[in-house]
Every structure is written in structure tokens, then in C-alpha cells.
Design a protein around this motif. Structure first.
Motif, PDB file in Angstrom:
ATOM      1  N   ILE A  59       0.833  -1.202   0.000  1.00 23.09           N
ATOM      2  CA  ILE A  59       0.000   0.000   0.000  1.00 23.09           C
ATOM      3  C   ILE A  59       0.870   1.255   0.000  1.00 23.09           C
ATOM      4  CG2 ILE A  59      -1.787   1.266   1.286  1.00 23.09           C
ATOM      5  CD1 ILE A  59      -2.739  -1.350   0.071  1.00 23.09           C
ATOM      6  N   LEU A  60       2.068   1.123   0.528  1.00 21.39           N
ATOM      7  CA  LEU A  60       2.946   2.260   0.758  1.00 21.39           C
ATOM      8  C   LEU A  60       4.379   1.841   0.458  1.00 21.39           C
ATOM      9  CD1 LEU A  60       2.727   5.163   2.060  1.00 21.39           C
ATOM     10  CD2 LEU A  60       3.301   4.071   4.242  1.00 21.39           C
ATOM     11  N   THR A  61       5.204   2.798   0.098  1.00 18.83           N
ATOM     12  CA  THR A  61       6.657   2.575   0.007  1.00 18.83           C
ATOM     13  C   THR A  61       7.323   3.609   0.906  1.00 18.83           C
ATOM     14  OG1 THR A  61       6.953   4.100  -1.852  1.00 18.83           O
ATOM     15  CG2 THR A  61       6.518   1.769  -2.393  1.00 18.83           C
ATOM     16  N   GLU A  62       8.491   3.275   1.382  1.00 21.43           N
ATOM     17  CA  GLU A  62       9.220   4.198   2.250  1.00 21.43           C
ATOM     18  C   GLU A  62       9.448   5.539   1.551  1.00 21.43           C
ATOM     19  OE1 GLU A  62      10.535   5.468   5.655  1.00 21.43           O
ATOM     20  OE2 GLU A  62      10.084   3.320   5.515  1.00 21.43           O
ATOM     21  N   GLU A  63       9.678   5.490   0.262  1.00 21.97           N
ATOM     22  CA  GLU A  63       9.990   6.706  -0.499  1.00 21.97           C
ATOM     23  C   GLU A  63       8.789   7.651  -0.596  1.00 21.97           C
ATOM     24  OE1 GLU A  63      10.788   3.591  -1.447  1.00 21.97           O
ATOM     25  OE2 GLU A  63      12.892   3.856  -0.804  1.00 21.97           O
ATOM     26  N   ARG A  64       7.568   7.124  -0.450  1.00 20.37           N
ATOM     27  CA  ARG A  64       6.378   7.966  -0.541  1.00 20.37           C
ATOM     28  C   ARG A  64       6.151   8.779   0.726  1.00 20.37           C
ATOM     29  NH1 ARG A  64       1.383   4.595  -2.356  1.00 20.37           N
ATOM     30  NH2 ARG A  64       0.352   6.569  -1.837  1.00 20.37           N
ATOM     31  N   ILE A  65       6.765   8.365   1.829  1.00 17.41           N
ATOM     32  CA  ILE A  65       6.662   9.159   3.051  1.00 17.41           C
ATOM     33  C   ILE A  65       7.426  10.468   2.822  1.00 17.41           C
ATOM     34  CG2 ILE A  65       7.248   9.268   5.509  1.00 17.41           C
ATOM     35  CD1 ILE A  65       6.984   6.214   5.570  1.00 17.41           C
ATOM     36  N   PRO A  66       6.823  11.617   3.102  1.00 22.01           N
ATOM     37  CA  PRO A  66       7.482  12.896   2.822  1.00 22.01           C
ATOM     38  C   PRO A  66       8.914  12.956   3.338  1.00 22.01           C
ATOM     39  CG  PRO A  66       5.230  13.277   3.496  1.00 22.01           C
ATOM     40  CD  PRO A  66       5.472  11.804   3.669  1.00 22.01           C
ATOM     41  N   LYS A  67       9.778  13.509   2.511  1.00 25.35           N
ATOM     42  CA  LYS A  67      11.206  13.543   2.806  1.00 25.35           C
ATOM     43  C   LYS A  67      11.506  14.230   4.130  1.00 25.35           C
ATOM     44  CE  LYS A  67      15.618  14.841   0.665  1.00 25.35           C
ATOM     45  NZ  LYS A  67      16.249  15.461  -0.534  1.00 25.35           N
ATOM     46  N   GLU A  68      10.811  15.331   4.414  1.00 20.20           N
ATOM     47  CA  GLU A  68      11.058  16.066   5.656  1.00 20.20           C
ATOM     48  C   GLU A  68      10.726  15.223   6.884  1.00 20.20           C
ATOM     49  OE1 GLU A  68      12.446  19.026   6.593  1.00 20.20           O
ATOM     50  OE2 GLU A  68      13.197  18.874   4.536  1.00 20.20           O
ATOM     51  N   LEU A  69       9.666  14.407   6.767  1.00 21.44           N
ATOM     52  CA  LEU A  69       9.303  13.540   7.891  1.00 21.44           C
ATOM     53  C   LEU A  69      10.342  12.449   8.088  1.00 21.44           C
ATOM     54  CD1 LEU A  69       5.438  13.150   7.412  1.00 21.44           C
ATOM     55  CD2 LEU A  69       6.688  14.729   8.896  1.00 21.44           C
ATOM     56  N   ARG A  70      10.846  11.903   6.991  1.00 21.14           N
ATOM     57  CA  ARG A  70      11.899  10.884   7.110  1.00 21.14           C
ATOM     58  C   ARG A  70      13.185  11.492   7.664  1.00 21.14           C
ATOM     59  NH1 ARG A  70      13.108   8.814   1.899  1.00 21.14           N
ATOM     60  NH2 ARG A  70      11.659  10.224   0.863  1.00 21.14           N
ATOM     61  N   LYS A  71      13.444  12.734   7.310  1.00 22.98           N
ATOM     62  CA  LYS A  71      14.639  13.406   7.817  1.00 22.98           C
ATOM     63  C   LYS A  71      14.529  13.658   9.318  1.00 22.98           C
ATOM     64  CE  LYS A  71      17.397  17.630   7.197  1.00 22.98           C
ATOM     65  NZ  LYS A  71      17.501  18.920   6.461  1.00 22.98           N
ATOM     66  N   THR A  72      13.338  14.036   9.778  1.00 23.74           N
ATOM     67  CA  THR A  72      13.135  14.365  11.194  1.00 23.74           C
ATOM     68  C   THR A  72      12.984  13.133  12.065  1.00 23.74           C
ATOM     69  OG1 THR A  72      12.043  16.429  10.569  1.00 23.74           O
ATOM     70  CG2 THR A  72      11.679  15.646  12.815  1.00 23.74           C
ATOM     71  N   LEU A  73      12.194  12.153  11.588  1.00 24.47           N
ATOM     72  CA  LEU A  73      11.846  11.000  12.421  1.00 24.47           C
ATOM     73  C   LEU A  73      12.651   9.744  12.097  1.00 24.47           C
ATOM     74  CD1 LEU A  73       7.945  11.354  12.444  1.00 24.47           C
ATOM     75  CD2 LEU A  73       9.545  12.002  14.255  1.00 24.47           C
ATOM     76  N   GLY A  74      13.188   9.655  10.878  1.00 23.13           N
ATOM     77  CA  GLY A  74      13.928   8.456  10.506  1.00 23.13           C
ATOM     78  C   GLY A  74      13.378   7.822   9.242  1.00 23.13           C
ATOM     79  N   ALA A  75      14.192   6.976   8.636  1.00 22.54           N
ATOM     80  CA  ALA A  75      13.860   6.410   7.323  1.00 22.54           C
ATOM     81  C   ALA A  75      13.392   4.968   7.391  1.00 22.54           C
ATOM     82  CB  ALA A  75      15.072   6.518   6.403  1.00 22.54           C
ATOM     83  N   SER A  76      12.903   4.535   8.548  1.00 20.65           N
ATOM     84  CA  SER A  76      12.332   3.194   8.697  1.00 20.65           C
ATOM     85  C   SER A  76      11.419   3.200   9.906  1.00 20.65           C
ATOM     86  CB  SER A  76      13.441   2.141   8.891  1.00 20.65           C
ATOM     87  OG  SER A  76      14.038   2.285  10.178  1.00 20.65           O
ATOM     88  N   PRO A  77      10.477   2.235   9.994  1.00 19.67           N
ATOM     89  CA  PRO A  77       9.606   2.181  11.177  1.00 19.67           C
ATOM     90  C   PRO A  77      10.397   2.104  12.480  1.00 19.67           C
ATOM     91  CG  PRO A  77       8.723   0.787   9.441  1.00 19.67           C
ATOM     92  CD  PRO A  77      10.068   1.248   8.961  1.00 19.67           C
ATOM     93  N   ARG A  78      11.486   1.336  12.474  1.00 19.78           N
ATOM     94  CA  ARG A  78      12.291   1.205  13.693  1.00 19.78           C
ATOM     95  C   ARG A  78      12.920   2.545  14.081  1.00 19.78           C
ATOM     96  NH1 ARG A  78      17.085  -3.197  14.229  1.00 19.78           N
ATOM     97  NH2 ARG A  78      15.301  -4.573  14.553  1.00 19.78           N
ATOM     98  N   GLN A  79      13.492   3.241  13.101  1.00 19.48           N
ATOM     99  CA  GLN A  79      14.109   4.528  13.396  1.00 19.48           C
ATOM    100  C   GLN A  79      13.091   5.536  13.896  1.00 19.48           C
ATOM    101  OE1 GLN A  79      16.352   5.963  10.040  1.00 19.48           O
ATOM    102  NE2 GLN A  79      17.638   4.121   9.920  1.00 19.48           N
ATOM    103  N   ARG A  80      11.905   5.533  13.311  1.00 19.08           N
ATOM    104  CA  ARG A  80      10.882   6.482  13.736  1.00 19.08           C
ATOM    105  C   ARG A  80      10.410   6.197  15.156  1.00 19.08           C
ATOM    106  NH1 ARG A  80       9.924   6.257   8.095  1.00 19.08           N
ATOM    107  NH2 ARG A  80       8.590   4.416   8.201  1.00 19.08           N
ATOM    108  N   MET A  81      10.206   4.933  15.470  1.00 21.04           N
ATOM    109  CA  MET A  81       9.802   4.584  16.830  1.00 21.04           C
ATOM    110  C   MET A  81      10.887   4.992  17.828  1.00 21.04           C
ATOM    111  SD  MET A  81       8.686   0.901  18.427  1.00 21.04           S
ATOM    112  CE  MET A  81       7.262   0.782  17.363  1.00 21.04           C
ATOM    113  N   ASN A  82      12.122   4.712  17.469  1.00 24.27           N
ATOM    114  CA  ASN A  82      13.251   5.057  18.333  1.00 24.27           C
ATOM    115  C   ASN A  82      13.309   6.562  18.579  1.00 24.27           C
ATOM    116  OD1 ASN A  82      15.804   4.165  19.672  1.00 24.27           O
ATOM    117  ND2 ASN A  82      16.720   5.543  18.159  1.00 24.27           N
ATOM    118  N   ALA A  83      13.115   7.347  17.512  1.00 22.57           N
ATOM    119  CA  ALA A  83      13.174   8.806  17.640  1.00 22.57           C
ATOM    120  C   ALA A  83      12.067   9.329  18.535  1.00 22.57           C
ATOM    121  CB  ALA A  83      13.081   9.447  16.255  1.00 22.57           C
TER     122      ALA A  83
END
Length: 335
Positions: free
Chosen positions: A198-222
Motif C-alpha cells: 500500500i505504501l513505500t518508504e519513499e512515498r513518506i514525505p522527505k522532511e518527515l523521514r529526515k526528522t523522524l527516521g527512514a524506517s519504522p524502527r528509526q521512527r519509533m526510536n526517535a
């Protein structure tokens, strides 16, 4: 001193002044003899873990309805992930881990089959509406333990009732669960959506990936690290403005791309129809409710609408389908 009293004393010596101490609990509706081993919140945690409503969560939808793959989250695995996130935060902040875990394990006990689709269906047809957080409290106060409820402490029930985004828990432990619920579903629902195509990592807005992380694990950790850093030795549980805003934006993105996605939710209309039809059927056929619900109606313990809601909300996805088939789908002729 009993083991329980020793543990209570250690809480007073070690936990933060902002923690909900077991000895200071506002207590239960029905007074009980204290356990000689477990403080009150640990005892509540155990009661939730062993109740039938908790076991049924394993066959209730999280996001994807009755997914075929073995690795998609269910309402049970979501609950366990919320619990682990919340315990991590509570432990780091020297807050009451037992209270935190009890609230986390109980927060979704009242969820319907088919997740929020089932909740919307019951909310639409029930005269008094339906909200899963209120139903979770009803489960532990009234429905479990042969109608006696689990007799949990007021702090645990307050945390369960107020775990939704708009809630205001009275304890920091409840506030942790409220945030941990959001952290868990934002992180693991992106993981499931990517797995489901349904989703790809690349479709998540770049700014959000930059702030929170580029994977579910990184985002949870942040998010978890930010909550701990911002809430250390504070009288509230919070995120920094930067991480809080990014989390809110990612949540909006998930609603647009996953929770309301036409592919992911293609079957939801059927699920809503199924739940509504079950409700309407049992309202007109009270005699076909299980005996315990009929008895409650006869004793005047809740109107028939409430008891039908209780029965349907307690169903798993599979059991709801089974009931629908038995009621509405004709069987082949048998000799």
C-alpha cells in the motif's frame, strides 16, 4: 513485612515523585484483602492478562481486515507493542511500570471486530453511540468474570478511558500509554502498509523521514527517545515541538495514504454492513442472544440495545463472520 509491602517501600524509595505509588492508589470499587506478593497495579495487570477479552484480541483487526499473511499486526500484537513502548518510557522516567503496563494491556479490550470500521458501525446504529475506550472500561467493570468485572483500581480504569488522543489521563503513567498508543500504530502501521504494497518508504514525505527516521524502527526510536528526554523530571509527558509536529504530520499522512486508502480498505464497507446487520438482527431476536446477555436484560442490567452492543463488540472477526453466515447465508440442503 510481606513481599508486597517490601515492593511498595522500594517504590517510595526509588520512583520519581511524579509516579503513581501503589500505596497511594485511590483503590477499587469493591474493597479486597491485599495480595501478600503483588502491589495493586501488578495485580490489575495480571487480571487483564488472564481475562477472556484480552485473548480475543488475537483475532481482531488492527488495520488490515483478516490479513492472509502471518506477519501483519492484529489488535493483540498492537496492544503488546503499546505495552512495550510504554514500559520503556516509564522505566526510563522512574514512573510506575506496573500501572503503565496494566493500562496499556487493557486499553483496547472493548474494541469491536474489524477495528475502527466495526466501531463506526456500532456508533451509527446504537442509540447511545459506541466508543471503544468506554467499552474497554465496561469490559473490566461489568462484563468480565461472569458479570462481576475485574474490580480494577481507579487509576487503571482512568488510563484506559482516557487513552485516546483527546483524553486527559490523571496519571503520568496514563499519559505515557496515550502517547505510546500513537507511537506504536504510526510505526507498525507503516511497516504493515509497506509489507502489503500500500505504501513505500519513499512515498513518506522527505522532511518527515529526515526528522523522524527512514524506517519504522528509526521512527519509533526517535519518538520514544524524544518523549523520555522531554519528560524527564517533569509533571507531564510530552514531545518536543519538532518531533511532536512531525508525528502529527505523519499521522495525517497515514490517514490519507493507509487508513482511508481504497485498496487497504476495500472490504470495509462489507465489514460495516455485516456489523450493522448483526446488530439489527439481534435487536429483533433477543431470544437468540447468549444466555448471559438475556439474563442481564431480564434483570434490568442495561437495555437490550446495550447488551446487543456488548455481545457484538466482544466478537472476533472470524466469529462475526460465522454468526452472519449462520443467520443470513442459506445452507445447502442436507438429507
Amino acid at each position: 513485612m510481606t513481599i508486597r509491602e517490601q515492593m511498595e517501600q522500594r517504590e517510595l524509595e526509588y520512583l520519581s515523585p511524579y509516579a503513581a505509588m501503589s500505596v497511594n492508589s485511590k483503590g477499587r470499587d469493591r474493597e479486597e484483602v491485599p495480595c501478600d506478593i503483588r502491589p495493586v497495579y501488578q495485580r490489575d495487570r495480571d487480571r487483564i492478562l488472564h481475562c477472556k477479552a484480552f485473548r480475543r484480541l488475537k483475532q481482531k483487526t488492527q488495520v488490515f481486515l483478516m490479513p492472509k499473511g502471518d506477519h501483519y499486526r492484529t489488535r493483540l500484537t498492537h496492544t503488546l507493542e503499546v505495552s512495550q513502548n510504554a514500559r520503556t518510557i516509564a522505566k526510563a522516567l522512574r514512573l510506575n511500570e506496573d500501572l503503565t503496563e496494566a493500562i496499556a494491556l487493557g486499553h483496547d479490550l472493548g474494541h469491536t471486530p474489524y477495528g475502527h470500521a466495526g466501531e463506526r458501525a456500532l456508533n451509527r446504529v446504537c442509540p447511545n453511540g459506541f466508543r471503544h475506550n468506554e467499552q474497554s472500561v465496561r469490559v473490566v467493570e461489568v462484563l468480565e468474570n461472569q458479570g462481576q468485572g475485574l474490580n480494577l483500581t481507579k487509576e487503571v480504569r482512568d488510563g484506559i478511558l482516557n487513552h485516546k488522543t483527546a483524553g486527559r489521563p490523571s496519571t503520568l503513567e496514563g499519559q505515557i500509554v496515550r502517547l505510546s498508543d500513537k507511537i506504536a500504530y504510526i510505526a507498525h502501521d507503516t511497516d504493515d502498509a509497506i509489507r502489503g504494497g500500500i505504501l513505500t518508504e519513499e512515498r513518506i514525505p522527505k522532511e518527515l523521514r529526515k526528522t523522524l527516521g527512514a524506517s519504522p524502527r528509526q521512527r519509533m526510536n526517535a519518538m520514544i527517545h524524544d518523549v523520555i528526554t522531554q519528560s524527564m523530571d517533569c509533571p507531564e509527558i510530552r514531545m518536543s515541538p519538532e518531533i511532536g509536529e512531525a508525528t502529527a504530520e505523519l499521522r495525517k499522512f497515514m490517514f490519507a495514504e493507509v487508513y482511508q486508502n481504497s485498496r487497504a480498505k476495500a472490504e470495509e464497507k462489507k465489514a460495516v454492513h455485516l456489523v450493522e446487520q448483526l446488530y439489527m438482527y439481534y435487536i429483533e431476536h433477543i431470544s437468540e442472544l447468549p444466555e448471559k446477555y438475556r439474563d442481564r436484560i431480564e434483570r434490568g442490567e442495561g437495555k437490550k440495545e446495550q447488551n446487543v452492543c456488548d455481545f457484538i463488540a466482544g466478537m472476533t472477526d472470524l466469529y462475526a463472520v460465522k454468526q452472519y453466515q449462520e443467520i443470513f447465508i442459506p445452507e445447502s440442503w442436507k438429507i
